[in-house]
Write an enzyme that holds these catalytic residues in place. Structure first.
Site, PDB file in Angstrom:
ATOM      1  N   ASN A   1       0.836  -1.201   0.000  1.00  0.00           N
ATOM      2  CA  ASN A   1       0.000   0.000   0.000  1.00  0.00           C
ATOM      3  C   ASN A   1       0.875   1.256   0.000  1.00  0.00           C
ATOM      4  OD1 ASN A   1       0.621  -0.809   2.673  1.00  0.00           O
ATOM      5  ND2 ASN A   1      -1.073   0.337   3.522  1.00  0.00           N
TER       6      ASN A   1
ATOM      7  N   GLU B   1       0.432   5.209   0.535  1.00  0.00           N
ATOM      8  CA  GLU B   1      -0.499   6.241   1.003  1.00  0.00           C
ATOM      9  C   GLU B   1      -0.051   7.631   0.585  1.00  0.00           C
ATOM     10  OE1 GLU B   1      -1.126   5.545   5.210  1.00  0.00           O
ATOM     11  OE2 GLU B   1      -2.255   3.708   4.782  1.00  0.00           O
TER      12      GLU B   1
ATOM     13  N   CYS C   1      -4.095   0.735  -2.699  1.00  0.00           N
ATOM     14  CA  CYS C   1      -3.945  -0.524  -1.956  1.00  0.00           C
ATOM     15  C   CYS C   1      -2.850  -1.396  -2.571  1.00  0.00           C
ATOM     16  CB  CYS C   1      -5.246  -1.313  -1.993  1.00  0.00           C
ATOM     17  SG  CYS C   1      -6.596  -0.576  -1.073  1.00  0.00           S
TER      18      CYS C   1
ATOM     19  N   GLU D   1      -2.898  -4.581  -3.276  1.00  0.00           N
ATOM     20  CA  GLU D   1      -3.354  -5.510  -4.323  1.00  0.00           C
ATOM     21  C   GLU D   1      -3.369  -4.827  -5.680  1.00  0.00           C
ATOM     22  OE1 GLU D   1      -4.703  -4.839  -1.396  1.00  0.00           O
ATOM     23  OE2 GLU D   1      -6.172  -6.329  -0.777  1.00  0.00           O
TER      24      GLU D   1
ATOM     25  N   CYS E   1     -10.231  -5.153   0.032  1.00  0.00           N
ATOM     26  CA  CYS E   1     -11.343  -4.192   0.032  1.00  0.00           C
ATOM     27  C   CYS E   1     -12.172  -4.340  -1.246  1.00  0.00           C
ATOM     28  CB  CYS E   1     -10.804  -2.763   0.155  1.00  0.00           C
ATOM     29  SG  CYS E   1     -10.157  -2.081  -1.381  1.00  0.00           S
TER      30      CYS E   1
ATOM     31  N   CYS F   1     -10.511  -3.333  -4.613  1.00  0.00           N
ATOM     32  CA  CYS F   1      -9.519  -4.318  -5.076  1.00  0.00           C
ATOM     33  C   CYS F   1     -10.214  -5.548  -5.631  1.00  0.00           C
ATOM     34  CB  CYS F   1      -8.563  -4.700  -3.943  1.00  0.00           C
ATOM     35  SG  CYS F   1      -7.407  -3.370  -3.549  1.00  0.00           S
TER      36      CYS F   1
END
Ligand code: THU
Length: 164
Positions: free
Chosen positions: A62, A64, A73, A75, A112, A115
């Protein structure tokens, strides 16, 4: 009105040692990928590893940003990197794991919704199921055989064709 139930087969493992060697290797790659996580805001470090049909593995973590929605993210970092390098190669599997600075993660790390949607597109794009291994550094691990098991009633490219 009728109700129908959607059953989702989830494979459950007691730990990394119970996985077959391919899954274990991919989860270990995801654990290593966590080292690249940039998560100064959530302090929640996620690692992912994507295995392609040609045997190559793409790591993701991830990333940010102070403008929160600009981050991405783990993934999707891994899936988009793989797609950018090998647009015509199918994805066989993806493993996900995480580590939180402020608390102990108890259960498997599940992707999530955004993803899952990207995983669904990856699958339909190549007409090939993507196995998802949802891990943790310790504790139970879940795996599913295809994205439909994570995203029932998903919106697919087929659905666009039906609109006028
Ligand atoms: N995150 C992921 O990397 N993957 C997921 O599937 C869920 C959330 C990241 C985004 C953000 O950097 C942090 O975890 C907390 O939400």
């Amino acid at each position: 009105m009728k109700t129908y139930k959607i059953e989702v087969p989830v494979q459950m493992y007691d730990g990394i040692d119970e996985l077959n060697s391919d899954d274990r290797k991919l989860l270990e790659d995801a654990i290593t990928a966590m080292e690249g996580s940039y998560a100064p805001y959530s302090k929640y470090h996620v690692g992912a590893a994507v295995l392609l049909e040609n045997g190559e593995v793409f790591p993701g973590s991830n990333q940010e940003n102070v403008a929160y929605p600009s981050g991405l993210c783990a993934e999707r970092v891994a899936l988009f990197a793989a797609g950018a390098r090998y647009p015509d190669v199918a994805v066989k599997a993806i493993a996900v794991t995480a580590d939180a600075e402020d608390f102990e993660i108890e259960g498997p790390v599940t992707p999530c919704g955004a993803c899952r949607q990207v995983m669904a597109e990856t699958e339909t794009r190549h007409s090939s199921p993507v196995r998802v291994i949802m891990g943790n550094k310790k504790g139970k691990i879940y795996a599913i055989e295809k994205i439909g098991d994570l995203l029932p009633l998903m919106f697919e490219a087929e659905d666009l064709k039906k609109s006028k």
